[in-house]
Design an enzyme around this catalytic site. Structure first.
Site, PDB file in Angstrom:
ATOM      1  N   HIS A 377       0.802  -1.234   0.000  1.00 60.67           N
ATOM      2  CA  HIS A 377       0.000   0.000   0.000  1.00 60.67           C
ATOM      3  C   HIS A 377       0.827   1.272   0.000  1.00 60.67           C
ATOM      4  O   HIS A 377       0.267   2.357   0.119  1.00 60.67           O
ATOM      5  CB  HIS A 377      -0.913   0.050   1.227  1.00 60.67           C
ATOM      6  CG  HIS A 377      -2.005  -0.972   1.231  1.00 60.67           C
ATOM      7  ND1 HIS A 377      -3.260  -0.736   0.739  1.00 60.67           N
ATOM      8  CD2 HIS A 377      -2.010  -2.246   1.667  1.00 60.67           C
ATOM      9  CE1 HIS A 377      -4.015  -1.809   0.879  1.00 60.67           C
ATOM     10  NE2 HIS A 377      -3.272  -2.752   1.444  1.00 60.67           N
ATOM     11  N   LYS A 576       1.001  14.396   1.677  1.00 57.19           N
ATOM     12  CA  LYS A 576      -0.348  14.723   1.185  1.00 57.19           C
ATOM     13  C   LYS A 576      -0.508  16.229   0.963  1.00 57.19           C
ATOM     14  O   LYS A 576      -1.469  16.681   0.368  1.00 57.19           O
ATOM     15  CB  LYS A 576      -1.405  14.215   2.171  1.00 57.19           C
ATOM     16  CG  LYS A 576      -1.455  12.681   2.280  1.00 57.19           C
ATOM     17  CD  LYS A 576      -2.505  12.221   3.284  1.00 57.19           C
ATOM     18  CE  LYS A 576      -2.461  10.735   3.608  1.00 57.19           C
ATOM     19  NZ  LYS A 576      -3.073   9.891   2.555  1.00 57.19           N
TER      20      LYS A 576
HETATM   21  C1  C3B Z   1      -2.997   3.955   2.269  1.00 60.10           C
HETATM   22  C2  C3B Z   1      -2.368   4.730   1.146  1.00 60.10           C
HETATM   23  O1  C3B Z   1      -1.660   5.829   1.661  1.00 60.10           O
HETATM   24  C3  C3B Z   1      -3.472   5.182   0.196  1.00 60.10           C
HETATM   25  O2  C3B Z   1      -2.924   5.825  -0.914  1.00 60.10           O
HETATM   26  C4  C3B Z   1      -4.304   3.982  -0.261  1.00 60.10           C
HETATM   27  O3  C3B Z   1      -5.420   4.412  -0.977  1.00 60.10           O
HETATM   28  C5  C3B Z   1      -4.779   3.179   0.936  1.00 60.10           C
HETATM   29  O4  C3B Z   1      -3.684   2.818   1.774  1.00 60.10           O
HETATM   30  C6  C3B Z   1      -5.501   1.915   0.539  1.00 60.10           C
HETATM   31  O5  C3B Z   1      -4.744   1.170  -0.360  1.00 60.10           O
HETATM   32  N1  C3B Z   1      -2.036   3.503   3.310  1.00 60.10           N
HETATM   33  C7  C3B Z   1      -2.437   3.609   4.616  1.00 60.10           C
HETATM   34  O6  C3B Z   1      -3.541   4.088   4.899  1.00 60.10           O
HETATM   35  N2  C3B Z   1      -1.605   3.173   5.618  1.00 60.10           N
HETATM   36  C8  C3B Z   1      -0.411   2.623   5.316  1.00 60.10           C
HETATM   37  N3  C3B Z   1       0.371   2.198   6.292  1.00 60.10           N
HETATM   38  C9  C3B Z   1       0.008   2.498   3.986  1.00 60.10           C
HETATM   39  C10 C3B Z   1      -0.842   2.963   2.984  1.00 60.10           C
END
Ligand code: C3B
Length: 835
Positions: A377, A576
């Site tokens: 992710h 972000k």
């Molecule tokens: C998140 C990512 O930051 C997002 O871009 C993504 O849409 C979601 O996962 C779902 O795939 N993310 C998160 O919330 N926590 C993490 N440790 C790594 C990725």
């Protein structure tokens, strides 16, 4: 398995069948259940039933219904004896359950009438529920959307997680600063079923003894250490418009009864015996509040093993009931690793098969790798989990040995394929040869799985060409794939935006689109229908009015619902780039201040709305929150500005607040530095609710653009392929910041928004320290694009058309599509059709 039923004598079966609980189907039946629960389960009466009690009784009435279907679903799956999916996730960001349950079983209108008869309003009852907030952000919410889709599509699937006593903290904003308050959510939770009879003893620490069996084979025995007991708590997950009701099993830790030291207790050493209990309970006590950040705490590793070991024990126990041969395990079981958090499951299954079941290493390893799939992710290095070898040795001595063996055999195959390539060996080794040595969990997950996927096209390309590129060379490209994320239209349209859902239903031929989201495309046929567009705009306006009232009530700020609502709600993170947004807001404020009153009258009013939590230890994220709040404090009371600009920080952003905020947005911001946001999922939610996006070419924004058309999205900024060069230039070339952004910085540093020194580090990160997130590179195009937004928003008719076209083209982003892709391409499972 069929013998399960046959083993019960006929008369007994008859007696049970006769009294089977059917659950209410009409208003009268519903009311009867609510009154029964108020009077007996809650021991209250008509005279002291407040909204809280009415909520509890309503939930219990629905829970009873769900559990009846849950029982049948489990029975059906056991009888069919088909392959099941297990979704292992350390986070499930479920939000509220009642509204979802009512809508999914199709009885919300029945409940509305019944609640009304009993003297309450259904909206007030729904508001009583505490969010189940067992997650940080996107990753946890994705898991929740997946559970909804798995049940709605009739897949035999279980979720496994931890039952945290404290979910993500509650955020308060005090004097512009984030303050964290514990989220104790279990006071009364009607949605869970404690299964005190379903327990697993989990071992930690101790040591490994090796012996020879009668055939001279070496056998490892993990001995000593401490035992903690895992207790199962089940939450029923109802599918939409289907009786299928799946299970989310969450594990809670408690001292094992064998461990509780009665000796100490009887000798009067009460405190230390209680301390042992508390230590055991600590394991599932709190969710780690970090999003996209790995802090490497020992307790976190304990949580991971505790959860993974209990879940695997449960899965293996279920498999063993079918009396099949071990080699059939992957035909019956698919396990998905939601990020690297559950990667120890790979090692644990190998341990069960080799040490306990006595399989040969290779046969066991084949089973393991055919069973697991791994979803990555994030590419952010600070989020990639690594555990010190020493810690692993101490906590899980046998697992460390197995990891070393897995690595040895893996490196041998690499050596064969790439002889004499030492660099390759060090680069892909599961053990990082650093000081101290570390176990690289992502590498272990790749080696232990048959498929690895990213969560949007760009992200899946990036993992294959950057962080995992050597693994593509070793395993081949087929092992790596993409499954672009999705969201459930049930919660994120039907539940969050009921009026829009009804309008869509009226134009697309009923509620079919909630099961097949591609049917939204029929909306384009109505785009020239004036009455339709008018109704569409009215719904958006009503949703904005509702948010306006909420802002007035909670922050005592009056905002104009006719203004453009510009929303950025998500975890606060430098990547972000909420800082880019607030710098843009300051730029707008300065521009407005510099105008004559006549000129100002021509400007478009805008409300900039922010929300989101910062990890408690993430200082810079907290600075960003502080700056946003301070800017709001100045701008919102500036008489020169009035309605033209308002800056709002919504406290404690969570799932249920998202359900109110998302439908009220005109424009939402998804402006991460290109290449950093793996997918994003709120981008999909906002568009599905008739809002447009300002965003970078990152994550799923790219695919959203492809689907809805580039004329319907405001894209700006650096492309991901240029990021590296720019970063290099910032560090080694001369890095200058343009004058508009410098004016923003000068204003901040003049003390306009609080103490001049307060935000020095934030400014310096851009101006002096390499601007890693490329805020300065993207600032001008961000501002220009926001100007375009202003211009286009003035043409309301065309704006509404863009929104309708976008919604019509969002069918691809249903989590149903996503789950079908996993089922076919990774899990090889089929739905179990319900007759
Ligand atoms: C998140 C990512 O930051 C997002 O871009 C993504 O849409 C979601 O996962 C779902 O795939 N993310 C998160 O919330 N926590 C993490 N440790 C790594 C990725």
């Amino acid at each position: 398995v069929k013998s399960v039923e046959a083993s019960i004598p006929e008369p007994q079966r008859e007696a049970w069948k006769k009294h089977q609980v059917e659950g209410f189907t009409d208003k009268d039946g519903f009311e009867k259940e609510v009154v029964r629960h108020v009077e007996t389960t809650l021991a209250r009466s008509l005279f002291n039933c407040d909204e809280g009690a009415a909520y509890s009784a309503t939930s219990l009435a629905f829970r009873d219904r769900l559990i009846t279907e849950w029982n049948r679903t489990q029975q059906r799956q056991t009888t069919a004896d088909t392959k099941r999916v297990y979704y292992l996730s350390l986070e499930f960001l479920m939000g509220r359950a009642l509204d979802n349950a009512m809508l999914n079983v199709g009885l919300k209108d029945v409940a509305r009438g019944g609640i009304d008869d009993l003297g309450f309003r259904i909206e007030d009852i729904i508001e009583q529920e505490h969010d189940a907030a067992l997650g940080n952000g996107g990753l946890g919410r994705l898991a929740a959307c997946f559970l909804d889709s798995l049940a709605s599509l009739n897949y035999p699937a279980w979720g496994y997680g931890l039952r945290y006593r404290y979910g993500i903290f509650k955020q308060e904003i005090i004097n512009g600063y984030q303050v964290e308050v514990p989220d104790y959510w279990l006071d009364f939770n009607p949605w869970e079923f404690p299964r005190h009879d379903v327990t697993v003893d989990i071992q930690f620490y101790g040591n490994v003894r090796k012996s020879q069996d009668e055939n001279g084979k070496t056998v490892a025995h993990w001995e000593g250490g401490e035992i903690v007991t895992a207790v199962a708590y089940d939450m029923p997950i109802p599918g939409y418009a289907t009786p299928s009701t799946n299970n989310l099993r969450l594990w809670s830790s408690k001292a094992s009864s064998g461990e509780f030291d009665f000796q100490k207790f009887n000798n009067g050493d009460y405190e230390s015996s209680v301390a042992d209990q508390q230590r055991a309970e600590t394991i599932s006590a709190v969710l780690y509040p970090n999003d996209n950040l790995d802090r490497g705490k020992e307790l976190r590793l304990k949580q991971q093993y505790f959860w993974v070991a209990a879940s695997l024990y449960d899965i293996v126990r279920r498999f063993k009931k079918s009396k099949r041969a071990w080699r059939e395990f992957p035909d019956q079981v698919a396990i998905q690793l939601n990020d690297t958090h559950p990667t120890l499951a790979v090692v644990e299954l190998q341990r069960i098969l080799v040490d306990i079941e006595g399989l040969e290493w290779d046969e066991a390893w084949n089973i393991v790798t055919s069973t697991f799939g791994y979803t990555n992710h994030t590419v952010l290095p600070e989020a990639l989990e690594k555990w010190p070898v020493g810690l692993m040795q101490h906590l899980l001595p046998r697992h460390l040995q197995i990891i070393y063996d897995i690595n040895l055999f893996f490196l041998q195959t690499v050596e064969k394929k790439f002889p004499n390539d030492r660099e390759m060996l060090t680069s892909v080794s599961i053990i990082e040869e650093s000081q101290p040595k570390m176990v690289r969990m992502a590498y272990l997950a790749i080696v232990g799985s048959h498929k690895v996927n990213g969560v949007a096209e760009l992200h899946s390309d990036l993992i294959q060409t950057t962080i995992f590129k050597d693994f593509v060379k070793i395993f081949g490209a087929d092992k790596f794939t993409n499954v672009t994320n999705g969201i459930t239209p049930r919660r994120w349209l039907h539940q969050a935006n009921p009026r829009l859902s009804e309008l869509i239903a009226s134009k697309t031929g009923g509620h079919e689109f909630l099961k097949d989201l591609t049917q939204l495309n029929k909306l384009e046929l109505s785009i020239d229908d004036d009455a339709f567009r008018k109704e569409w705009a009215e719904i958006k306006y009503a949703n904005k009015v509702r948010l306006t009232k909420y802002i007035k009530k909670t922050l005592d700020v009056t905002v104009n619902p006719a203004a453009l609502f510009d929303v950025q709600v998500k975890r606060i993170h430098e990547y972000k780039r909420q800082q880019l947004n607030i710098f843009g807001v300051i730029h707008r404020y300065l521009a407005l201040k510099a105008m004559s009153p006549e000129e100002r009258k021509k400007q478009l009013p805008r409300v900039s709305i922010f929300g989101g939590k910062a990890a408690p230890g993430y200082w810079m994220a907290k600075q960003i929150i502080h700056l946003i709040n301070n800017v709001g404090a100045v701008v919102n009371k500036d008489p020169d500005i009035g309605d033209l600009l308002k800056v709002i920080y919504l406290e404690d952003y969570n799932v249920s607040k998202a359900e109110m905020i998302v439908p009220a947005s005109d424009l939402s911001e998804h402006i991460s530095t290109a290449g950093t946001e793996a997918s994003g999922t709120s981008n999909m939610k906002f568009v599905l609710n008739g809002g447009l996006i300002i965003g970078t070419c990152d994550g799923a924004n790219i695919e959203i653009t492809r689907e809805i058309g580039q004329e319907n999205i405001f894209l700006f900024g650096t492309l991901s392929e240029d990021v590296e060069d720019l970063r290099h230039a910032h560090t080694y070339g001369s890095h200058t910041v343009d004058s508009d952004l410098n004016k923003v910085f000068d204003t901040i540093q003049s003390g306009t928004f609080g103490e001049p020194n307060d935000f020095g580090a934030m400014v310096a990160a851009v101006r002096d320290h390499g601007d890693f997130y490329l805020v300065s590179d993207d600032f001008q195009s961000y501002i220009d694009t926001q100007k375009m937004v202003d211009t286009e928003y003035r043409n309301q008719d065309e704006w509404v058309r863009k929104c309708i076209r976008s919604v019509a083209r969002m069918g691809f982003f249903s989590s149903d599509r996503c789950i079908n892709e996993y089922a076919e391409g990774i899990w090889n499972v089929e739905p179990l059709v319900v007759k």
